[in-house]
Design a protein around this motif. Structure first.
Motif, PDB file in Angstrom:
ATOM      1  N   GLY A  61      -1.406  18.963  -8.155  1.00  0.00           N
ATOM      2  CA  GLY A  61      -1.797  19.630  -6.920  1.00  0.00           C
ATOM      3  C   GLY A  61      -2.693  20.850  -7.055  1.00  0.00           C
ATOM      4  O   GLY A  61      -2.887  21.578  -6.080  1.00  0.00           O
ATOM      5  N   CYS A  62      -3.285  21.078  -8.239  1.00  0.00           N
ATOM      6  CA  CYS A  62      -4.167  22.257  -8.374  1.00  0.00           C
ATOM      7  C   CYS A  62      -5.327  22.178  -7.377  1.00  0.00           C
ATOM      8  O   CYS A  62      -5.740  23.189  -6.815  1.00  0.00           O
ATOM      9  CB  CYS A  62      -4.757  22.371  -9.773  1.00  0.00           C
ATOM     10  N   PHE A  63      -5.854  20.953  -7.159  1.00  0.00           N
ATOM     11  CA  PHE A  63      -7.022  20.800  -6.286  1.00  0.00           C
ATOM     12  C   PHE A  63      -6.686  21.081  -4.819  1.00  0.00           C
ATOM     13  O   PHE A  63      -7.503  21.628  -4.095  1.00  0.00           O
ATOM     14  CB  PHE A  63      -7.598  19.381  -6.397  1.00  0.00           C
ATOM     15  N   GLY A  64      -5.481  20.680  -4.420  1.00  0.00           N
ATOM     16  CA  GLY A  64      -5.086  20.869  -3.023  1.00  0.00           C
ATOM     17  C   GLY A  64      -5.115  22.337  -2.642  1.00  0.00           C
ATOM     18  O   GLY A  64      -5.564  22.705  -1.560  1.00  0.00           O
ATOM     19  N   CYS A  65      -4.623  23.211  -3.518  1.00  0.00           N
ATOM     20  CA  CYS A  65      -4.530  24.636  -3.189  1.00  0.00           C
ATOM     21  C   CYS A  65      -5.735  25.447  -3.653  1.00  0.00           C
ATOM     22  O   CYS A  65      -6.098  26.428  -3.021  1.00  0.00           O
ATOM     23  CB  CYS A  65      -3.265  25.241  -3.782  1.00  0.00           C
ATOM     24  N   HIS A  66      -6.318  25.074  -4.795  1.00  0.00           N
ATOM     25  CA  HIS A  66      -7.443  25.863  -5.306  1.00  0.00           C
ATOM     26  C   HIS A  66      -8.785  25.282  -4.883  1.00  0.00           C
ATOM     27  O   HIS A  66      -9.828  25.765  -5.320  1.00  0.00           O
ATOM     28  CB  HIS A  66      -7.353  25.989  -6.831  1.00  0.00           C
ATOM     29  N   GLY A  67      -8.743  24.216  -4.053  1.00  0.00           N
ATOM     30  CA  GLY A  67      -9.974  23.633  -3.537  1.00  0.00           C
ATOM     31  C   GLY A  67     -10.451  22.484  -4.412  1.00  0.00           C
ATOM     32  O   GLY A  67     -10.248  22.488  -5.622  1.00  0.00           O
ATOM     33  N   SER A 119       2.767  33.386  -4.555  1.00  0.00           N
ATOM     34  CA  SER A 119       2.611  32.128  -3.813  1.00  0.00           C
ATOM     35  C   SER A 119       2.271  30.936  -4.693  1.00  0.00           C
ATOM     36  O   SER A 119       2.334  29.804  -4.244  1.00  0.00           O
ATOM     37  CB  SER A 119       1.505  32.267  -2.768  1.00  0.00           C
ATOM     38  N   MET A 120       1.886  31.177  -5.901  1.00  0.00           N
ATOM     39  CA  MET A 120       1.515  30.089  -6.817  1.00  0.00           C
ATOM     40  C   MET A 120       2.806  29.434  -7.321  1.00  0.00           C
ATOM     41  O   MET A 120       3.657  30.123  -7.889  1.00  0.00           O
ATOM     42  CB  MET A 120       0.709  30.748  -7.940  1.00  0.00           C
ATOM     43  N   PRO A 121       2.977  28.110  -7.111  1.00  0.00           N
ATOM     44  CA  PRO A 121       4.271  27.487  -7.435  1.00  0.00           C
ATOM     45  C   PRO A 121       4.478  27.205  -8.932  1.00  0.00           C
ATOM     46  O   PRO A 121       4.651  26.058  -9.346  1.00  0.00           O
ATOM     47  CB  PRO A 121       4.234  26.183  -6.632  1.00  0.00           C
TER      48      PRO A 121
HETATM   49  C1  HEC Z   1       0.809  25.519  -3.276  1.00  0.00           C
HETATM   50  C2  HEC Z   1      -0.489  26.006  -3.647  1.00  0.00           C
HETATM   51  C3  HEC Z   1      -0.862  26.115  -5.124  1.00  0.00           C
HETATM   52  C4  HEC Z   1      -0.817  25.125  -6.074  1.00  0.00           C
HETATM   53  C5  HEC Z   1      -0.307  23.701  -5.942  1.00  0.00           C
HETATM   54  C6  HEC Z   1      -1.400  25.699  -7.270  1.00  0.00           C
HETATM   55  N1  HEC Z   1      -1.744  27.003  -7.052  1.00  0.00           N
HETATM   56 FE1  HEC Z   1      -2.442  28.316  -8.445  1.00  0.00          FE
HETATM   57  N2  HEC Z   1      -2.347  29.825  -7.089  1.00  0.00           N
HETATM   58  C7  HEC Z   1      -2.028  29.687  -5.751  1.00  0.00           C
HETATM   59  C8  HEC Z   1      -2.103  30.985  -5.099  1.00  0.00           C
HETATM   60  C9  HEC Z   1      -1.848  31.262  -3.633  1.00  0.00           C
HETATM   61  C10 HEC Z   1      -2.482  31.900  -6.093  1.00  0.00           C
HETATM   62  C11 HEC Z   1      -2.711  33.412  -5.932  1.00  0.00           C
HETATM   63  C12 HEC Z   1      -1.613  34.180  -6.590  1.00  0.00           C
HETATM   64  C13 HEC Z   1      -0.347  34.154  -5.773  1.00  0.00           C
HETATM   65  O1  HEC Z   1      -0.419  34.403  -4.553  1.00  0.00           O
HETATM   66  O2  HEC Z   1       0.717  33.873  -6.320  1.00  0.00           O
HETATM   67  C14 HEC Z   1      -2.630  31.136  -7.326  1.00  0.00           C
HETATM   68  C15 HEC Z   1      -2.996  31.703  -8.538  1.00  0.00           C
HETATM   69  C16 HEC Z   1      -3.299  30.976  -9.693  1.00  0.00           C
HETATM   70  C17 HEC Z   1      -3.817  31.543 -10.919  1.00  0.00           C
HETATM   71  C18 HEC Z   1      -4.187  33.023 -11.152  1.00  0.00           C
HETATM   72  C19 HEC Z   1      -3.013  33.880 -11.453  1.00  0.00           C
HETATM   73  C20 HEC Z   1      -3.388  35.361 -11.538  1.00  0.00           C
HETATM   74  O3  HEC Z   1      -3.669  35.837 -12.630  1.00  0.00           O
HETATM   75  O4  HEC Z   1      -3.417  36.012 -10.480  1.00  0.00           O
HETATM   76  C21 HEC Z   1      -3.980  30.507 -11.802  1.00  0.00           C
HETATM   77  C22 HEC Z   1      -4.479  30.580 -13.231  1.00  0.00           C
HETATM   78  C23 HEC Z   1      -3.555  29.305 -11.124  1.00  0.00           C
HETATM   79  N3  HEC Z   1      -3.144  29.623  -9.840  1.00  0.00           N
HETATM   80  C24 HEC Z   1      -3.590  28.030 -11.678  1.00  0.00           C
HETATM   81  C25 HEC Z   1      -3.124  26.872 -11.051  1.00  0.00           C
HETATM   82  C26 HEC Z   1      -3.085  25.566 -11.674  1.00  0.00           C
HETATM   83  C27 HEC Z   1      -3.615  25.244 -13.050  1.00  0.00           C
HETATM   84  C28 HEC Z   1      -2.520  24.715 -10.766  1.00  0.00           C
HETATM   85  C29 HEC Z   1      -2.190  23.248 -10.940  1.00  0.00           C
HETATM   86  C30 HEC Z   1      -1.400  22.923 -12.126  1.00  0.00           C
HETATM   87  C31 HEC Z   1      -2.202  25.493  -9.579  1.00  0.00           C
HETATM   88  N4  HEC Z   1      -2.605  26.780  -9.785  1.00  0.00           N
HETATM   89  C32 HEC Z   1      -1.588  24.991  -8.443  1.00  0.00           C
HETATM   90  C33 HEC Z   1      -1.656  28.509  -5.124  1.00  0.00           C
HETATM   91  C34 HEC Z   1      -1.434  27.298  -5.753  1.00  0.00           C
END
Ligand code: HEC
Ligand code: HEC
Length: 293
Positions: A61-67, A119-121
């Motif tokens: 799901g990285c693409f769903g949240c990070h675009g 918010s990052m899961p």
């Molecule tokens: C449900 C939404 C969601 C998903 C799924 C998700 N992310 Fe995130 N991610 C976020 C948000 C929102 C932040 C901003 C930091 C926060 O609010 O916790 C973040 C922050 C990050 C950061 C930066 C952390 C920092 O230093 O501030 C990284 C690296 C990252 N995500 C990697 C990933 C990867 C790799 C995946 C897939 C394996 C992933 N994320 C999946 C929502 C998501």
């Protein structure tokens, strides 16, 4: 008159002291993290590993949240609980940070600024193997950077208050509480693989142990429910988010088509095998976003 001015001034000073105290205390909570050893697994560079890393990113799901171009996303009003959640530009982040910083964010829920993420899961990724984490990082580092102007994330006073009271916990705290994998991979390789997939894909929403959760409205069911699904209905459910009998599911309908059609048939088989076996396990304890039963 003068006394009123003095009282008003005193109140303003007190309020300012209160807010700065709350700010300092909630920052303290966010900085209170437990960090594991720095990730030093080698990051592969070959095309097959990078492709496997893309598969991990897609199915997790990285693409769903990070675009879809990993250029980041402002959740704005769609997701306003922290006040403003902004998923950073992941391709740019991966270019600018080393593998250990990436791993700490992904598996341990610790941001590059040393604070627990909000918010990052990360708890969904806490049990990713070193190998899968390494290929995921390899893929992120290979992703082309698309520049994107994103607003600054914001943590509101209400959320700071819940961190201060301990009602809300950061992702490092949650990631630390994800149960260890239990199935013996030597004795039951396929069921163990299924457990691994469930515990790194479904526990974002179905509870840290996939036995149900009340984190989101509506509550998500205990995945032991799969015992009642045929293999075909299961594949339809996870690839389209449509439940048995054509029932449209809310959040599941949003995330499933983005993530799970990319699973291989073998992955779906193993996931099904494991989830079917959950019904034989004793009812879990009251943990992880679950009310007392
Ligand atoms: C449900 C939404 C969601 C998903 C799924 C998700 N992310 Fe995130 N991610 C976020 C948000 C929102 C932040 C901003 C930091 C926060 O609010 O916790 C973040 C922050 C990050 C950061 C930066 C952390 C920092 O230093 O501030 C990284 C690296 C990252 N995500 C990697 C990933 C990867 C790799 C995946 C897939 C394996 C992933 N994320 C999946 C929502 C998501
Ligand atoms: C981003 C959150 C999220 C993820 C990830 C997620 N689910 Fe769900 N799922 C939900 C929610 C919320 C519901 C409750 C119904 C709805 O969608 O409104 C649900 C419902 C279900 C149901 C109940 C269907 C029924 O018959 O009522 C099953 C089974 C299910 N999910 C399986 C899975 C499996 C298997 C995975 C991992 C491969 C998974 N889910 C991953 C959010 C999620």
């Amino acid at each position: 008159m003068r006394i009123l001015i003095i009282i008003a001034a005193a109140l303003i000073v007190l309020a300012a002291a209160g807010f700065s105290g709350l700010y300092a205390l909630s920052e303290g909570r966010l900085r209170d993290v437990t960090r594991g050893p720095a990730f030093d697994h080698p990051i592969p560079k070959d095309a097959a590993s990078i492709e496997h890393g893309r598969h991990i990113a897609r199915t997790r799901g990285c693409f769903g949240c990070h675009g879809q171009q990993l250029k980041g996303k402002d959740f704005g009003e769609q997701w306003d609980w922290p006040e403003r959640a902004v998923a950073p530009n992941l391709a740019a982040y991966a270019r600018d940070h080393d593998a250990a910083t990436l791993e700490a964010a992904i598996r341990q829920g610790i941001g590059a600024n040393g604070k627990g993420l909000v918010s990052m899961p990360s708890f969904n990724f806490a049990r990713l193997t070193d190998e899968d984490t390494a290929v995921l990082i390899a893929f992120l580092k290979s992703a082309p950077v698309v520049e994107n102007d994103l607003p600054k994330p914001k943590l509101g006073w209400g959320v700071r208050w819940t961190f201060f009271t301990g009602e809300e916990k950061h992702m490092n705290w949650w990631a630390d509480r994800v149960p260890r994998l239990k199935v013996d991979a030597a004795a039951e390789p396929r069921r163990a693989h299924g457990e691994y997939l469930a515990m790194t894909m479904c526990n974002e929403c179905h509870g840290l142990d996939v036995r149900g959760s009340t984190m989101y409205p509506p509550p998500t069911p205990d995945l032991a429910i799969i015992a009642g699904y045929s293999r075909d209905d299961f594949e339809t459910l996870i690839t389209t988010g449509v439940g048995m009998g054509g029932r449209e599911l809310g959040l599941m309908r949003l995330v499933a088509p983005d993530r799970f059609p990319n699973l291989t048939e073998a992955e779906i088989d193993d996931l099904y095998l494991y989830l079917q076996s959950l019904a034989d396990e004793p009812a879990p304890e009251n943990v992880f976003w679950r009310p007392a039963r």
